[in-house]
Design an enzyme around this catalytic site. Structure first.
Site, PDB file in Angstrom:
ATOM      1  N   ASP A  80       0.862  -1.178   0.000  1.00 24.63           N
ATOM      2  CA  ASP A  80       0.000   0.000   0.000  1.00 24.63           C
ATOM      3  C   ASP A  80       0.902   1.233   0.000  1.00 24.63           C
ATOM      4  O   ASP A  80       2.135   1.117   0.095  1.00 24.63           O
ATOM      5  CB  ASP A  80      -0.927  -0.009   1.223  1.00 24.63           C
ATOM      6  CG  ASP A  80      -2.209   0.782   0.984  1.00 24.63           C
ATOM      7  OD1 ASP A  80      -3.151   0.205   0.409  1.00 24.63           O
ATOM      8  OD2 ASP A  80      -2.246   1.968   1.348  1.00 24.63           O
ATOM      9  N   HIS A 112     -11.291  -9.901 -12.034  1.00 25.56           N
ATOM     10  CA  HIS A 112     -12.297  -9.126 -11.308  1.00 25.56           C
ATOM     11  C   HIS A 112     -12.903  -9.978 -10.208  1.00 25.56           C
ATOM     12  O   HIS A 112     -13.705 -10.879 -10.463  1.00 25.56           O
ATOM     13  CB  HIS A 112     -13.385  -8.640 -12.284  1.00 25.56           C
ATOM     14  CG  HIS A 112     -14.502  -7.904 -11.611  1.00 25.56           C
ATOM     15  ND1 HIS A 112     -15.798  -7.922 -12.072  1.00 25.56           N
ATOM     16  CD2 HIS A 112     -14.517  -7.134 -10.484  1.00 25.56           C
ATOM     17  CE1 HIS A 112     -16.558  -7.202 -11.264  1.00 25.56           C
ATOM     18  NE2 HIS A 112     -15.804  -6.718 -10.304  1.00 25.56           N
TER      19      HIS A 112
END
Length: 713
Positions: A346, A453
């Site tokens: 992150d 996805h």
């Protein structure tokens, strides 16, 4: 015999061993059942045989019935009933024999496998965490048809029987012993066959409890004074079942009927009752749809059947996940759960550690529920390595990007990541709306760029759309499918396009619900009808979850909006900007979300959109479903999807489309092609071109005539 081995030892104990040829598990079908009962008959009629042990040469006992056999069953109802009654008679022969019969249950004993065990006099189960027994037929649209409802009823009583069967519960050895479904546990190191033999030698005289004339089904009235409570219990059970299924699942209704009527008669008549309700279920179109979708289509997809041919199995050791938000954290968790090392990156180390903490929460919940241990959870969590340094990704053999849906941000992380990873590493994006071909423009190797996805929450949702860009290679597609099956998810292959398949079709459901609100249909009616037709949640509630402001942002970037969608965009903009109701996150959307108490529909909608007092519930339901079905076919027609079954899988697992219909393409066959065409024409005339069928679909329907449009069975 091909599937059953038969031996007799020196003490006169016959061992009837299931070992189905050319199958990793033992399954029950016409051939295997015939051989089994032939062996049983041989043992019963052989004077040298003192007792019988039914066991398995495979790890599991019997996995259940062969559902593909059921799906392709061509017998009439009458023939099916006669065949089922012969099965009951053969199992009653086991019970009425004076020779003791023991089931040695190793591994799994599910469905018909457990039903065979229930007809034995004694059941021994190996006590191991992965070993389970259960009557799980309801999970595929059936219910136990080889005596399971009636023998469970006589062992457990109606309350637990209904709970265990309708919920398809799998029981541990400890729970099975506690409930009296098995009589004895064996340690994993024990010789279960020796234990079975020892029991036979000590118990030469046997009978089933329900063959005692004084037997009373537990929990049922044995006097007039108890009758009212008994009837009330079944009335409540039926009401609860209808509340959950809305009458769309005939197998649930039929299993309750079989249990109720079977409880007031002897075992032989009860088995006939079960057989009649089972045959009725077997021949229902809902059951065939559920079997085809849940077992055949989803089962095949979960094994990677969509993988291009000619490519070896791709192996993975370390996966890099970019973005430690809800989606990234979930992807990291399921990857670590599958045994892979994960680098969770992150923008800050704090953010990455927060993402790992999500996995810790999930594992702690499992520990609290007794489904895991501190040691196992620690091993899983050790596989997730939070970081804010891009260099930590250099040893990864797969990258999955799950940052915010912002094109420039995605371009940025693609370039900085590709600068440190090896050239052969696949780069996948978890985008839900942005075309993969567009995202691949930032890549130096677009042939290695693909979409994966996932759906939220990742740990619970099993579908993954594998999205192929214009330059994505077959080798990349094959390797991506290998990863998806490795983490035990279900892949469907989708070609590139805005919204891909599920996001695009999901939008039609939401749009139709909002449009109905503006027409004056009461919001509670819209939501309740959606649930009544089998959707898990209404279009207004799910709009609040997604957030109307986000929907506006997506619509504003879509150059392909129809006139209907442009008008809807204006409506949503008014709701967001004028009425200040963007969704659940802000506490105000179509629903109010008070800090205390349950959410409820905003009471002022009737002042904004004057509500009708007359409306057609059937039409409301059809509009919601037809909107998704027609656009799904457009996906198929335009090449976004290449197989109708992918539309069915994706709609059930990704959209919550009612499984009793079989999925979006099966739905056309469910109601009949001609009826679908005629009803769509009426909707198009009344509500606009979004309900007009593509010419190719009309041609398919007319060519099929009275036959099914998409699938033979």
């Amino acid at each position: 015999m091909q599937h059953i081995t038969y031996t007799i030892d020196t003490d006169g104990i016959a061992f009837i061993t299931w070992d189905v040829a050319n199958s990793p598990v033992n399954i029950m079908n016409e051939a295997t059942i015939s051989e089994f009962f032939t062996a049983i008959d041989q043992a019963i009629n052989d004077e040298a045989v003192k007792g019988i042990v039914v066991n398995s040469a495979k790890r599991d006992f019997i996995a259940g019935g062969d559902l593909k056999w059921f799906l392709n069953f061509e017998a009439t109802k009458e023939e099916s009933f006669e065949m089922l009654m012969k099965t009951h008679q053969a199992m009653r022969q086991m019970e009425l024999s004076t020779k003791p019969i023991v089931a040695a249950l190793s591994g799994l004993a599910l469905g018909g496998g457990l039903e065979i065990a229930l007809a034995c006099n004694h059941r021994i189960m190996t006590d191991h965490p992965i070993n389970k027994i259960g009557l799980v037929e309801c999970s595929v649209g059936l219910f136990p048809g080889a005596g399971g409802t009636q023998r469970f009823l006589r062992l457990l009583g109606p309350r637990k029987t209904i709970e265990y069967i309708t919920q398809s519960k799998k029981l541990s050895a400890e729970q099975a012993l506690k409930d009296g479904l098995v009589h004895q546990l064996a340690a994993p190191t024990d010789d279960i066959n020796a234990l079975a033999k020892a029991w036979i030698l000590k118990n030469p005289e046997v009978s089933q409890p329900w063959d005692d004339k004084r037997f009373v089904v537990p929990g049922t009235p044995n006097g007039i004074g108890q009758m009212s409570g008994f009837t009330e219990f079944y009335s409540v059970s039926n009401a609860m079942a209808y509340k959950t299924t809305h009458g769309n699942m005939p197998h649930i209704k039929n299993v309750l009927n079989a249990i109720y009527h079977g409880s007031s008669t002897g075992i032989d008549k009860a088995l006939e009752v079960e057989a009649r309700y089972f045959v009725d279920t077997l021949f229902s179109k809902e059951t065939k749809n559920i079997i085809r979708a849940a077992f055949v289509f989803i089962g095949d997809a979960s094994k990677g059947k969509a993988k291009p041919k000619g490519f070896e199995q791709a192996t993975y050791k370390k996966v890099g996940v970019l973005g430690a938000g809800m989606m990234g954290a979930g992807i990291a968790y399921v990857s670590a759960k599958a045994g892979l090392d994960v680098v969770l990156k992150d923008v800050s180390l704090e953010g990455a550690e927060k993402g790992k903490a999500y996995s810790n929460q999930l594992e702690q919940k499992k520990i609290d529920q007794g489904r895991s241990t501190e040691e196992k959870s620690a091993q899983l969590l050790d596989k997730i390595h939070p970081t804010d340094a891009v260099d930590d990704l250099k040893d990864c053999d797969l990258i999955i990007e799950a940052v915010f849906e912002n094109l420039e941000l995605k371009y940025k992380v693609t370039k900085e990541t590709e600068a440190v990873i090896s050239p052969e590493v696949i780069y996948a994006s978890n985008t839900s709306t942005i075309p993969i071909t567009t995202l691949a423009k930032a890549s130096s190797k677009p042939d290695k760029f693909i979409g994966l996805h996932f759906f939220s929450p990742v740990d619970k949702m099993s579908l993954v759309e594998v999205i192929v860009g214009k330059e994505t290679s077959d080798e990349t597609l094959a390797a991506a499918i290998d990863y998806v099956t490795k983490i035990r998810k279900v892949p469907i292959v989708v070609n590139d396009g805005r919204g891909f398949f599920t996001s695009r079709v999901f939008g039609k459901f939401v749009n139709e619900g909002i449009a109905m609100l503006t027409e004056g249909i009461p919001p509670a009616v819209i939501e309740n009808v959606a649930k009544k037709i089998g959707m898990p949640v209404g279009p207004l509630a799910i709009s609040d979850e997604v957030n109307l402001k986000l929907m506006l942002d997506i619509m504003s970037e879509d150059p392909t909006l129809t006139d209907f969608e442009k008008e809807l965009e204006k409506t949503i903009s008014t709701i967001v900007h004028t009425h200040k109701r963007p969704g659940k996150k802000e506490g105000k959307g179509f629903y109010d979300y008070p800090k205390e108490g349950k959410k409820h529909l905003w009471k002022e909608w009737s002042t904004i959109y004057p509500q009708q007092t007359k409306y057609n519930e059937e039409e409301i339901g059809k509009r919601l479903l037809f909107s998704m079905v027609i656009d799904s076919y457009r996906c198929l027609d335009s090449g976004v999807l290449t197989e109708p079954r992918d539309a069915d899988i994706g709609s059930i697992l990704g959209l919550g489309f009612p499984i009793y219909t079989g999925g979006v393409m099966s739905y056309i066959d469910y109601i009949g092609g001609q009826q679908f065409k005629d009803y769509a024409a009426g909707l198009a005339e009344k509500y606009g071109e979004r309900f007009q069928l593509p010419e190719s679909l009309i041609e398919r329907i007319e060519k099929a005539g009275n036959n099914r449009v998409f699938y033979k069975n």
